[in-house]
Scaffold this active site. Structure first.
Site, PDB file in Angstrom:
ATOM      1  N   ASP A  39     -12.203  20.449  -0.748  1.00 48.80           N
ATOM      2  CA  ASP A  39     -11.154  20.575  -1.765  1.00 48.80           C
ATOM      3  C   ASP A  39     -10.091  19.499  -1.588  1.00 48.80           C
ATOM      4  OD1 ASP A  39     -12.539  22.817  -2.634  1.00 48.80           O
ATOM      5  OD2 ASP A  39     -11.296  24.211  -1.493  1.00 48.80           O
ATOM      6  N   ASP A  97     -14.043  16.512   4.070  1.00 47.29           N
ATOM      7  CA  ASP A  97     -13.404  17.740   3.605  1.00 47.29           C
ATOM      8  C   ASP A  97     -13.901  17.963   2.174  1.00 47.29           C
ATOM      9  OD1 ASP A  97     -11.380  19.849   3.392  1.00 47.29           O
ATOM     10  OD2 ASP A  97     -10.278  18.429   2.143  1.00 47.29           O
TER      11      ASP A  97
END
Length: 185
Positions: free
Chosen positions: A9, A7
């Site tokens: 953020d 991922d």
């Protein structure tokens, strides 16, 4: 092929409730770039799967997103690391797309692009939705206690996390775990 799906953020860079909307707002988490370099040096190919609903919400445009990613690539190169590809969902939540995590669309795109089954491929994120998306196509889920994951520090994982989710302090701790495990196998 040794592949890891991250991922963005809250996992690689700081997250914000106001969204990361510009190159200036994109700031790597401590040790994250070094973690990616460590994975690369151990033979791992790193790709990113990220919801970027700020596009669909009109908070920033593709040029701003590209500038953020250019900054990430430049800083990574300085640290000796590399992200091979970035897969992102540009849709707002109300658009009911298949690519917005926790839906598996981004992961399916990654599997198609690389021509591999994602069963057992490690995926790392800071929320349940990151890991649910990966686990739904057979990925091995890893939670980092950075970004939104910080709220889970010192607590048992809620039931909405995929079974077998492993927990790591941060991306560097995950990289250490994976490199160590890989060298023993």
């Amino acid at each position: 092929m040794k592949l890891v799906i991250l991922d963005r953020d809250g996992t690689i860079n700081e997250d914000s409730l106001e969204y990361i909307k510009s190159e200036a707002e994109w700031k790597p988490l401590p040790g994250a770039l070094e973690a990616i370099a460590r994975l690369n040096h151990a033979g791992w190919h790193v790709v990113v799967a990220s919801n970027q609903s700020g596009l669909g919400r009109g908070l920033f445009d593709v040029a701003a997103l590209n500038a953020m990613h250019a900054k990430m690539h430049k800083l990574l190169a300085t640290a000796g690391g590399r992200i091979e590809a970035i897969f992102y969902c540009p849709h707002a939540p109300d658009q009911a797309c298949r690519c917005r995590k926790p839906q598996p669309g981004l992961f399916e795109q990654i599997g198609e692009r690389y021509g591999i089954d994602l069963k057992g491929v490690p995926t790392v994120g800071d929320t349940a939705r990151d890991l649910i998306a990966g686990a739904s196509v057979g990925c091995e889920p890893h939670l980092v206690l950075t970004g939104k994951g910080e709220a889970l520090r010192g607590q048992p994982l809620p039931d909405n996390f995929p079974p077998g989710t492993r927990v790591h302090e941060n991306l560097l701790a995950f990289a250490d775990h994976l490199v160590r495990r890989d060298s023993v196998a």
